[in-house]
Structure formats: C-alpha cells, structure tokens
Design a protein around this motif. Structure first.
Motif, PDB file in Angstrom:
ATOM      1  N   ILE A   1      -4.299   4.314  -0.295  1.00 21.25           N
ATOM      2  CA  ILE A   1      -5.147   4.680   0.839  1.00 21.25           C
ATOM      3  C   ILE A   1      -5.235   6.200   0.889  1.00 21.25           C
ATOM      4  O   ILE A   1      -4.246   6.875   1.178  1.00 21.25           O
ATOM      5  CB  ILE A   1      -4.555   4.139   2.157  1.00 21.25           C
ATOM      6  CG1 ILE A   1      -4.374   2.615   2.075  1.00 21.25           C
ATOM      7  CG2 ILE A   1      -5.429   4.514   3.335  1.00 21.25           C
ATOM      8  CD1 ILE A   1      -3.616   2.026   3.253  1.00 21.25           C
ATOM      9  N   PRO A   2      -6.406   6.764   0.608  1.00 20.46           N
ATOM     10  CA  PRO A   2      -6.489   8.230   0.548  1.00 20.46           C
ATOM     11  C   PRO A   2      -6.501   8.859   1.929  1.00 20.46           C
ATOM     12  O   PRO A   2      -7.041   8.307   2.888  1.00 20.46           O
ATOM     13  CB  PRO A   2      -7.809   8.467  -0.176  1.00 20.46           C
ATOM     14  CG  PRO A   2      -8.641   7.267   0.146  1.00 20.46           C
ATOM     15  CD  PRO A   2      -7.685   6.111   0.258  1.00 20.46           C
ATOM     16  N   THR A   3      -5.901  10.017   2.030  1.00 23.58           N
ATOM     17  CA  THR A   3      -5.998  10.830   3.236  1.00 23.58           C
ATOM     18  C   THR A   3      -6.323  12.256   2.832  1.00 23.58           C
ATOM     19  O   THR A   3      -5.842  12.740   1.803  1.00 23.58           O
ATOM     20  CB  THR A   3      -4.701  10.797   4.066  1.00 23.58           C
ATOM     21  OG1 THR A   3      -4.871  11.611   5.240  1.00 23.58           O
ATOM     22  CG2 THR A   3      -3.502  11.304   3.276  1.00 23.58           C
ATOM     23  N   ALA A   4      -7.138  12.904   3.654  1.00 19.47           N
ATOM     24  CA  ALA A   4      -7.491  14.298   3.394  1.00 19.47           C
ATOM     25  C   ALA A   4      -6.533  15.256   4.075  1.00 19.47           C
ATOM     26  O   ALA A   4      -6.645  16.474   3.929  1.00 19.47           O
ATOM     27  CB  ALA A   4      -8.917  14.571   3.870  1.00 19.47           C
ATOM     28  N   ASN A   5      -5.573  14.704   4.837  1.00 23.67           N
ATOM     29  CA  ASN A   5      -4.624  15.557   5.552  1.00 23.67           C
ATOM     30  C   ASN A   5      -3.806  16.411   4.594  1.00 23.67           C
ATOM     31  O   ASN A   5      -3.477  15.988   3.489  1.00 23.67           O
ATOM     32  CB  ASN A   5      -3.646  14.704   6.371  1.00 23.67           C
ATOM     33  CG  ASN A   5      -4.234  14.295   7.705  1.00 23.67           C
ATOM     34  OD1 ASN A   5      -5.367  14.635   8.022  1.00 23.67           O
ATOM     35  ND2 ASN A   5      -3.458  13.571   8.482  1.00 23.67           N
ATOM     36  N   LYS A   6      -3.459  17.588   5.077  1.00 16.66           N
ATOM     37  CA  LYS A   6      -2.497  18.406   4.344  1.00 16.66           C
ATOM     38  C   LYS A   6      -1.096  17.951   4.731  1.00 16.66           C
ATOM     39  O   LYS A   6      -0.766  17.847   5.904  1.00 16.66           O
ATOM     40  CB  LYS A   6      -2.675  19.890   4.675  1.00 16.66           C
ATOM     41  CG  LYS A   6      -1.688  20.783   3.938  1.00 16.66           C
ATOM     42  CD  LYS A   6      -1.833  22.257   4.317  1.00 16.66           C
ATOM     43  CE  LYS A   6      -0.804  23.097   3.592  1.00 16.66           C
ATOM     44  NZ  LYS A   6      -0.863  24.526   3.977  1.00 16.66           N
ATOM     45  N   TRP A   7      -0.305  17.663   3.721  1.00 12.69           N
ATOM     46  CA  TRP A   7       1.110  17.356   3.948  1.00 12.69           C
ATOM     47  C   TRP A   7       1.881  18.663   3.987  1.00 12.69           C
ATOM     48  O   TRP A   7       1.550  19.620   3.281  1.00 12.69           O
ATOM     49  CB  TRP A   7       1.635  16.490   2.807  1.00 12.69           C
ATOM     50  CG  TRP A   7       3.142  16.357   2.785  1.00 12.69           C
ATOM     51  CD1 TRP A   7       3.880  15.341   3.308  1.00 12.69           C
ATOM     52  CD2 TRP A   7       4.079  17.269   2.192  1.00 12.69           C
ATOM     53  NE1 TRP A   7       5.219  15.572   3.091  1.00 12.69           N
ATOM     54  CE2 TRP A   7       5.372  16.749   2.414  1.00 12.69           C
ATOM     55  CE3 TRP A   7       3.957  18.482   1.518  1.00 12.69           C
ATOM     56  CZ2 TRP A   7       6.520  17.395   1.970  1.00 12.69           C
ATOM     57  CZ3 TRP A   7       5.097  19.131   1.087  1.00 12.69           C
ATOM     58  CH2 TRP A   7       6.361  18.574   1.309  1.00 12.69           C
TER      59      TRP A   7
ATOM     60  N   SER B   1       0.827  -1.211   0.000  1.00 11.74           N
ATOM     61  CA  SER B   1       0.000   0.000   0.000  1.00 11.74           C
ATOM     62  C   SER B   1       0.852   1.247   0.000  1.00 11.74           C
ATOM     63  O   SER B   1       2.063   1.210   0.252  1.00 11.74           O
ATOM     64  CB  SER B   1      -0.919   0.017   1.227  1.00 11.74           C
ATOM     65  OG  SER B   1      -0.174   0.209   2.413  1.00 11.74           O
ATOM     66  N   LEU B   2       0.201   2.362  -0.264  1.00 11.91           N
ATOM     67  CA  LEU B   2       0.796   3.664  -0.029  1.00 11.91           C
ATOM     68  C   LEU B   2      -0.316   4.623   0.335  1.00 11.91           C
ATOM     69  O   LEU B   2      -1.482   4.422  -0.034  1.00 11.91           O
ATOM     70  CB  LEU B   2       1.575   4.182  -1.234  1.00 11.91           C
ATOM     71  CG  LEU B   2       0.765   4.716  -2.420  1.00 11.91           C
ATOM     72  CD1 LEU B   2       1.606   5.734  -3.180  1.00 11.91           C
ATOM     73  CD2 LEU B   2       0.390   3.567  -3.359  1.00 11.91           C
ATOM     74  N   ILE B   3       0.041   5.642   1.102  1.00 13.27           N
ATOM     75  CA  ILE B   3      -0.904   6.701   1.430  1.00 13.27           C
ATOM     76  C   ILE B   3      -0.913   7.692   0.276  1.00 13.27           C
ATOM     77  O   ILE B   3       0.129   8.184  -0.143  1.00 13.27           O
ATOM     78  CB  ILE B   3      -0.513   7.418   2.739  1.00 13.27           C
ATOM     79  CG1 ILE B   3      -0.475   6.424   3.906  1.00 13.27           C
ATOM     80  CG2 ILE B   3      -1.486   8.556   3.028  1.00 13.27           C
ATOM     81  CD1 ILE B   3      -1.814   5.817   4.280  1.00 13.27           C
ATOM     82  N   GLY B   4      -2.110   7.967  -0.248  1.00 10.57           N
ATOM     83  CA  GLY B   4      -2.238   8.872  -1.384  1.00 10.57           C
ATOM     84  C   GLY B   4      -2.694  10.254  -0.946  1.00 10.57           C
ATOM     85  O   GLY B   4      -3.798  10.416  -0.421  1.00 10.57           O
ATOM     86  N   TYR B   5      -1.835  11.235  -1.154  1.00  9.18           N
ATOM     87  CA  TYR B   5      -2.152  12.628  -0.819  1.00  9.18           C
ATOM     88  C   TYR B   5      -2.640  13.359  -2.064  1.00  9.18           C
ATOM     89  O   TYR B   5      -2.253  13.031  -3.190  1.00  9.18           O
ATOM     90  CB  TYR B   5      -0.922  13.346  -0.262  1.00  9.18           C
ATOM     91  CG  TYR B   5      -0.596  12.968   1.153  1.00  9.18           C
ATOM     92  CD1 TYR B   5      -0.938  13.794   2.227  1.00  9.18           C
ATOM     93  CD2 TYR B   5       0.052  11.776   1.445  1.00  9.18           C
ATOM     94  CE1 TYR B   5      -0.653  13.442   3.540  1.00  9.18           C
ATOM     95  CE2 TYR B   5       0.347  11.404   2.753  1.00  9.18           C
ATOM     96  CZ  TYR B   5      -0.005  12.248   3.789  1.00  9.18           C
ATOM     97  OH  TYR B   5       0.268  11.897   5.079  1.00  9.18           O
TER      98      TYR B   5
END
Length: 300
Positions: free
Chosen positions: A263-269, A146-150
């Motif tokens: 894996i989507p995240t709504a966080n701001k990087w 997996s990877l976190i998608g920003y």
C-alpha cells in the motif's frame, strides 16, 4: 471487530544511547509512540498492544496509561529469551532477543483480531494508519496480508547507514520479494545505495521499502512459529542472528501461503536511529503542529 495496533518497543536502542521509545520529541514531551497512537485511534484502531521487555512494564504504564485511559484499550506483551514455549528444550545465550518477527510471535496468545505491526521509534503519518485500518477491516484474510510501502529517499537518516526492507512489487501491487539491506545511505550527490561485502549497489530513489508497518490476521502466528523454531536451531551458535519480519514475509510469498499487498504512501517517514536524529525529528513534529496536523498537546 476493530483492528489492533502492535507496537514493537522491546529494543535496547544501542546506537541511540538511551531509551528512545520513551524519549520526548513533541512540544510537551510527547514520544513518537504518542503520535502513532493518536493517528491509530483517529483511523479506527480499537486496541494498542505494546511489545516490551518485562522490566520496562512499569515505566511504560506510567507514561501511557494516564493519557490513554478511556480512549482506547491497552495491552502489554513481553518478549523474552524462553525458547521452551516453542518446544525448544535448550538455552541459547544471547545479548538481546531474536528480532522483530520473534517479537510479533510473542503476541500469539493475546491477539485474536486483525492487527498491524509498527516500530516504536518511527513516525509514519496519519495516511499510513488510515489506509491500513481500511485494509484490516475490509480486505485482509489469512492468505492476504499487507505492508505500507514508503519511498526509500523519504526514509533515510542524514547521520549514518540504516537497514531497510527493499521491496520488489509486481504490476498488481503485490510484493514479489523483500530483501533486508543493512547498510543503506545517501551518497553526496543525493543518490541512494546499499553496501554489501564492501561493495556499493545503487537503488532508485523511488524504490518502495518496508518501514515495518505490516498488516496481518492471527493466522500469521501459526505460519511463522515453525519458521522461528527452524531459525533458532540453525542460528544457535550465532548470537547476533535476528528473525526479521521480512524473512517471514518472503517465505510466505515463496511458498504461496500468503500474498502481501504493498500500500503506497506519499508521507515522509522520519525516525530516530542516532542521537543526532533527535533535533530533526523535533523540527519535523514542530512543523506539523504549526500547520495544524496535530494539536500542540495531543491528549488534552
């Protein structure tokens, strides 16, 4: 078995101008790594492994060991230039090591459990660690990573171009391919483009990108080592060539060896590529402390 957090901290930060991995950004001099570790422990990670150059070891231990003692297990992995350990019987002169996937490969003898990889100089947010910990404890397998998608417009610097792994995702949420774009930036109108060969190409603002937040099992070491050997032979005359994690991911996908769940995240990087980014990162962290997301002193 609790997953391990593998932190890529061996870079020399040439564009930043100093050791940004150990620079202070929080109200009490906390590093960006401190916030990642804090979130990882909260999410359920059981070990922190730092990938560093051996000459950095004492400074890293002096900074992190007093804080983390009794909270989480720590480990150190050294990335170096020795190619004999990969069966390459020659010396290839380089100014810096071979890149992020080579750094991960350096941990092959020290990690035996599911793990995730992050950058030392990136602030990811708790949501990403929480989602990755759940994936690594319930879904990961030797052929399912997996990877976190920003969202790309939540990841750019206002002070220059950056590199981003741009993801193409199918209807099932799996990555079809990933392309490393080395000159990505905002236009004056707020749109996003990447530059290649002097030509600008648009990217939708909601494009999912990798910020080097990957989830693996130890199987990835055996899968990627032959790729690195081939890469090193092909690039022995190119001292700036880097063996990036997206290169490994793309090859594993194309050969049907493994799939990657985005894996989507709504966080701001946010992170530090340039020295001018530092006050912005400090402001963002200050706001997170003020709204109660983090305590004013992480380790008290």
């Amino acid at each position: 078995m609790k997953p391990t957090l593998l932190i890529l901290a061996a870079g020399m930060a040439s564009r930043y101008g100093s050791m940004k991995q150990t620079d202070g950004f929080g109200p009490n001099g906390e590093t960006i790594i401190d916030y990642s570790i804090y979130d990882a422990i909260k999410a359920g990670f059981g070990k922190i492994s730092f990938i560093i150059r051996e000459e950095f070891a004492e400074s890293f231990k002096a900074i992190f060991e007093p804080k983390l003692k009794g909270l989480v297990e720590t480990d150190y992995v050294f990335q170096n230039f020795d190619l004999k350990q990969y069966g390459i019987d020659k010396e290839i002169e380089r100014a810096k090591p071979w890149g992020t996937a080579h750094a991960v490969l350096a941990a092959r003898n020290q990690i035996n459990e599911p793990f995730c990889v992050i950058n030392a100089d990136d602030f990811y947010g708790f949501d990403a660690f929480d989602k990755m910990a759940k994936f690594l404890t319930s879904e990961v397998s030797d052929d399912t990573y997996s990877l976190i998608g920003y969202q790309i417009d939540k990841t750019l610097s206002e002070h220059g171009s950056v590199s981003r792994g741009v993801c193409k995702v199918d209807d099932n949420g799996n990555m079809v391919e990933i392309n490393e774009r080395t000159q990505v930036y905002f236009k004056e109108d707020g749109s996003v483009v990447y530059e290649d060969g002097g030509v600008e190409y648009p990217l939708p603002n909601d494009t999912r990108v990798s910020m080097n937040f990957w989830g693996f099992t130890p199987a990835v070491f055996k899968q990627s080592e032959p790729m690195f050997v081939e890469f090193a032979h092909k690039n022995e005359g190119n001292p700036k060539a880097e063996f990036f994690i997206p290169l490994v991911a793309d090859e594993l996908i194309k050969t049907n060896t493994a799939s990657f769940k985005v894996i989507p995240t709504a966080n701001k990087w946010f992170g530090v590529t340039y020295k001018e980014d530092k006050p912005i990162v400090q402001k963002n962290i200050s706001e997170l402390v003020e709204n109660g997301t983090y305590p004013a002193n992480l380790w008290e």
